[in-house]
Write a protein that holds these residues in place. Structure first.
Motif, PDB file in Angstrom:
ATOM      1  N   GLN A   4     -57.005  94.330 -34.100  1.00  0.00           N
ATOM      2  CA  GLN A   4     -57.936  93.067 -34.389  1.00  0.00           C
ATOM      3  C   GLN A   4     -58.609  93.340 -35.995  1.00  0.00           C
ATOM      4  OE1 GLN A   4     -61.532  92.918 -31.920  1.00  0.00           O
ATOM      5  NE2 GLN A   4     -61.552  90.437 -32.116  1.00  0.00           N
ATOM      6  N   ARG A   5     -59.290  94.397 -36.457  1.00  0.00           N
ATOM      7  CA  ARG A   5     -59.715  94.417 -37.528  1.00  0.00           C
ATOM      8  C   ARG A   5     -58.499  94.112 -38.717  1.00  0.00           C
ATOM      9  NH1 ARG A   5     -64.219  99.300 -37.832  1.00  0.00           N
ATOM     10  NH2 ARG A   5     -65.834  98.055 -37.175  1.00  0.00           N
ATOM     11  N   SER A   7     -56.032  92.475 -38.337  1.00  0.00           N
ATOM     12  CA  SER A   7     -55.697  90.890 -38.298  1.00  0.00           C
ATOM     13  C   SER A   7     -56.715  90.120 -38.976  1.00  0.00           C
ATOM     14  CB  SER A   7     -55.696  90.426 -36.956  1.00  0.00           C
ATOM     15  OG  SER A   7     -54.668  91.242 -36.282  1.00  0.00           O
ATOM     16  N   ARG A   8     -57.981  90.487 -39.000  1.00  0.00           N
ATOM     17  CA  ARG A   8     -58.981  89.853 -39.834  1.00  0.00           C
ATOM     18  C   ARG A   8     -58.433  90.078 -41.338  1.00  0.00           C
ATOM     19  NH1 ARG A   8     -64.188  90.992 -36.007  1.00  0.00           N
ATOM     20  NH2 ARG A   8     -63.536  89.803 -34.292  1.00  0.00           N
TER      21      ARG A   8
END
Length: 121
Positions: A4-5, A7-8
């Motif tokens: 998730q990190r 992707s950000r």
């Protein structure tokens, strides 16, 4: 959490890259400033955006002057080293941009995750 990190970080990286290119083109083609100064100024704008956006949205960390210095110096050094290597190997500028973009995405994320924005315990 790590995916998730990343992707950000990737999303911010896309915006960062577009920002760098737009500022470069405006300065170079629009105002007639040399490529070296246009690239340096565009890098400064883009890396500053990237730092603050990643601090807030990717790592949920406080944006401190020390962290800013660590991030911008490392990314600047990486940019310079890629440029020097490209000059020595006489690579086309587009190859330099692509190589730097790829390296800065991966190495910048790892450096940010495990050093710049690492929470101290």
């Amino acid at each position: 959490m790590l995916v998730q990190r990343f992707s950000r970080y990737l999303s911010i990286g896309v915006i960062n890259t577009l920002l760098h290119w737009v500022v470069f083109l405006l300065l170079n083609l629009g105002l007639g400033i040399s490529q070296s100064w246009s690239n340096l100024l565009a890098f400064a704008v883009a890396v500053t955006f990237s730092f603050f956006a990643n601090a807030r949205f990717t790592f949920q960390a406080k944006a401190t002057p020390l962290r800013y210095l660590l991030f911008t110096c490392a990314m600047g050094l990486l940019s310079f080293l890629v440029g020097v290597t490209a000059d020595v190997l006489a690579l086309a500028p587009v190859i330099t941009l692509v190589v730097f973009s790829g390296l800065s995405l991966v190495l910048g994320f790892v450096y940010s995750q495990f050093f710049v924005f690492k929470e101290r315990t």
